[in-house]
Motif scaffolding. Structure first.
Motif, PDB file in Angstrom:
ATOM      1  N   LEU A 241      42.689  44.861  37.702  1.00 46.04           N
ATOM      2  CA  LEU A 241      42.539  45.514  38.990  1.00 46.04           C
ATOM      3  C   LEU A 241      41.587  46.700  38.858  1.00 46.04           C
ATOM      4  CD1 LEU A 241      46.181  45.498  40.326  1.00 46.04           C
ATOM      5  CD2 LEU A 241      44.352  43.899  40.798  1.00 46.04           C
ATOM      6  N   ALA A 242      40.963  47.050  39.936  1.00 42.99           N
ATOM      7  CA  ALA A 242      40.032  48.173  40.014  1.00 42.99           C
ATOM      8  C   ALA A 242      38.774  47.942  39.184  1.00 42.99           C
ATOM      9  CB  ALA A 242      40.710  49.488  39.603  1.00 42.99           C
ATOM     10  N   ARG A 243      38.349  46.674  39.092  1.00 45.26           N
ATOM     11  CA  ARG A 243      37.060  46.333  38.510  1.00 45.26           C
ATOM     12  C   ARG A 243      36.355  45.387  39.461  1.00 45.26           C
ATOM     13  NH1 ARG A 243      37.961  50.058  36.090  1.00 45.26           N
ATOM     14  NH2 ARG A 243      38.105  50.417  33.857  1.00 45.26           N
ATOM     15  N   GLY A 244      35.051  45.234  39.288  1.00 48.19           N
ATOM     16  CA  GLY A 244      34.282  44.363  40.157  1.00 48.19           C
ATOM     17  C   GLY A 244      34.784  42.938  40.115  1.00 48.19           C
ATOM     18  N   ALA A 245      34.803  42.290  41.268  1.00 46.57           N
ATOM     19  CA  ALA A 245      35.285  40.915  41.373  1.00 46.57           C
ATOM     20  C   ALA A 245      34.132  39.923  41.347  1.00 46.57           C
ATOM     21  CB  ALA A 245      36.092  40.749  42.656  1.00 46.57           C
ATOM     22  N   PHE A 246      34.373  38.781  40.714  1.00 44.59           N
ATOM     23  CA  PHE A 246      33.397  37.695  40.670  1.00 44.59           C
ATOM     24  C   PHE A 246      33.918  36.581  41.563  1.00 44.59           C
ATOM     25  CE2 PHE A 246      30.624  39.076  37.262  1.00 44.59           C
ATOM     26  CZ  PHE A 246      31.378  40.082  36.688  1.00 44.59           C
ATOM     27  N   PHE A 247      33.047  36.079  42.437  1.00 51.20           N
ATOM     28  CA  PHE A 247      33.468  35.084  43.410  1.00 51.20           C
ATOM     29  C   PHE A 247      33.019  33.680  43.039  1.00 51.20           C
ATOM     30  CE2 PHE A 247      35.293  37.165  47.125  1.00 51.20           C
ATOM     31  CZ  PHE A 247      35.048  38.500  46.821  1.00 51.20           C
ATOM     32  N   GLY A 248      33.831  32.705  43.452  1.00 53.61           N
ATOM     33  CA  GLY A 248      33.419  31.319  43.398  1.00 53.61           C
ATOM     34  C   GLY A 248      32.494  31.003  44.560  1.00 53.61           C
ATOM     35  N   GLN A 249      32.019  29.753  44.609  1.00 54.95           N
ATOM     36  CA  GLN A 249      31.060  29.336  45.640  1.00 54.95           C
ATOM     37  C   GLN A 249      31.721  29.162  47.002  1.00 54.95           C
ATOM     38  OE1 GLN A 249      27.706  28.845  45.071  1.00 54.95           O
ATOM     39  NE2 GLN A 249      28.000  29.602  43.002  1.00 54.95           N
ATOM     40  N   GLY A 250      33.038  29.097  47.022  1.00 55.06           N
ATOM     41  CA  GLY A 250      33.759  28.969  48.273  1.00 55.06           C
ATOM     42  C   GLY A 250      34.025  27.525  48.676  1.00 55.06           C
ATOM     43  N   THR A 251      35.042  27.339  49.506  1.00 55.50           N
ATOM     44  CA  THR A 251      35.364  26.036  50.096  1.00 55.50           C
ATOM     45  C   THR A 251      35.389  26.183  51.604  1.00 55.50           C
ATOM     46  OG1 THR A 251      36.696  25.243  48.230  1.00 55.50           O
ATOM     47  CG2 THR A 251      37.134  24.252  50.376  1.00 55.50           C
ATOM     48  N   ARG A 252      34.590  25.342  52.274  1.00 62.67           N
ATOM     49  CA  ARG A 252      34.585  25.349  53.742  1.00 62.67           C
ATOM     50  C   ARG A 252      35.578  24.295  54.218  1.00 62.67           C
ATOM     51  NH1 ARG A 252      30.728  28.651  55.556  1.00 62.67           N
ATOM     52  NH2 ARG A 252      29.060  29.141  54.108  1.00 62.67           N
ATOM     53  N   LEU A 253      36.664  24.763  54.784  1.00 67.37           N
ATOM     54  CA  LEU A 253      37.719  23.875  55.262  1.00 67.37           C
ATOM     55  C   LEU A 253      37.590  23.680  56.761  1.00 67.37           C
ATOM     56  CD1 LEU A 253      40.427  22.331  54.925  1.00 67.37           C
ATOM     57  CD2 LEU A 253      41.586  24.528  55.272  1.00 67.37           C
TER      58      LEU A 253
END
Lengths: 112, 113
Positions: free
Chosen positions: A97-109
């Motif tokens: 927690l309290a560190r930069g987050a890395f995101f996935g490409q996402g899912t469009r539902l």
């Protein structure tokens, strides 16, 4: 290659069906999150997890469920109780927690 | 609950002009992060600020964290078409609300060549 993977990229479901979105990371990150993004909107927190076998509700948890049985995996189930499930779902992870987050490409539902 | 607002919602500039987005939290933040999301893409982490009054620079981008740790700004000097996207601030709560990473409402930047 280290990263965070969401699958599938696009998902179509009929109304009334539960659907599970996959999120896997090989970054050895402790914390993982699920966000929902509607067109032209910001990111709203659904659930988050700090460690294995532990997770907390975010701001819009109703109609969703998660599990964190393994450090690498944080699947999200969109249940039939979610009134407006059509959205872009983003999974993220961070070292702690309290560190930069890395995101996935996402899912469009899309629910029809 | 904790809310993080950004202004403006949308900004259209000519290439070469400067751009600033402002981020305001309803509660004190332990730190502030900034992300960029290209159209159709996912947010990408840019930077984190931790100290009150902190200023950090990344090439043409300048990030500032307010003295009270409730607001922040991102300034882009001489915008380029590659700067197009939505810029989000995100904050961890302070005190009893340290576990949630809450995103701001975002500012969509359009740059006309």
């Amino acid at each position: 290659d280290g990263g965070i993977t969401q699958s599938p990229k696009y998902l179509f479901r009929k109304e009334g069906q539960n659907v599970t979105l996959s999120c896997e990371q090989n970054l050895n990150h402790d914390a993982m999150y699920w966000y929902r993004q509607d067109p032209g909107q910001g990111l709203r927190l659904i659930y988050y997890s700090q460690i294995v076998n532990d997770f907390q509700k975010g701001d819009i948890a109703e109609g969703y469920s998660v599990s964190r049985e393994k450090k690498e995996s944080f699947p999200l189930t969109v249940t039939s109780a979610q009134k407006n499930p059509t959205a872009f779902y983003l999974c993220a992870s961070s070292p702690r927690l309290a560190r930069g987050a890395f995101f996935g490409q996402g899912t469009r539902l899309t629910v029809v | 609950g904790q809310q993080v607002m950004q202004i403006p919602q949308y900004q259209h500039v000519q290439e070469g002009e400067d751009f600033t987005t402002y981020c305001n939290s309803s509660t004190t933040l332990s730190n502030i992060q900034w992300y960029k999301q290209r159209p159709g893409g996912h947010p990408v982490f840019l930077i984190q600020l931790v100290k009150s009054g902190e200023v950090k620079k990344q090439k043409r981008l300048t990030f500032q964290f307010g003295e009270a740790k409730k607001n922040s700004s991102l300034h882009i000097t001489a915008t380029q078409t590659t700067d197009v996207g939505t810029y989000f601030c995100a904050g961890w709560g302070d005190g009893g609300a340290t576990n949630k990473l809450i995103f701001g409402t975002g500012t969509l930047l359009a740059v006309q060549p």
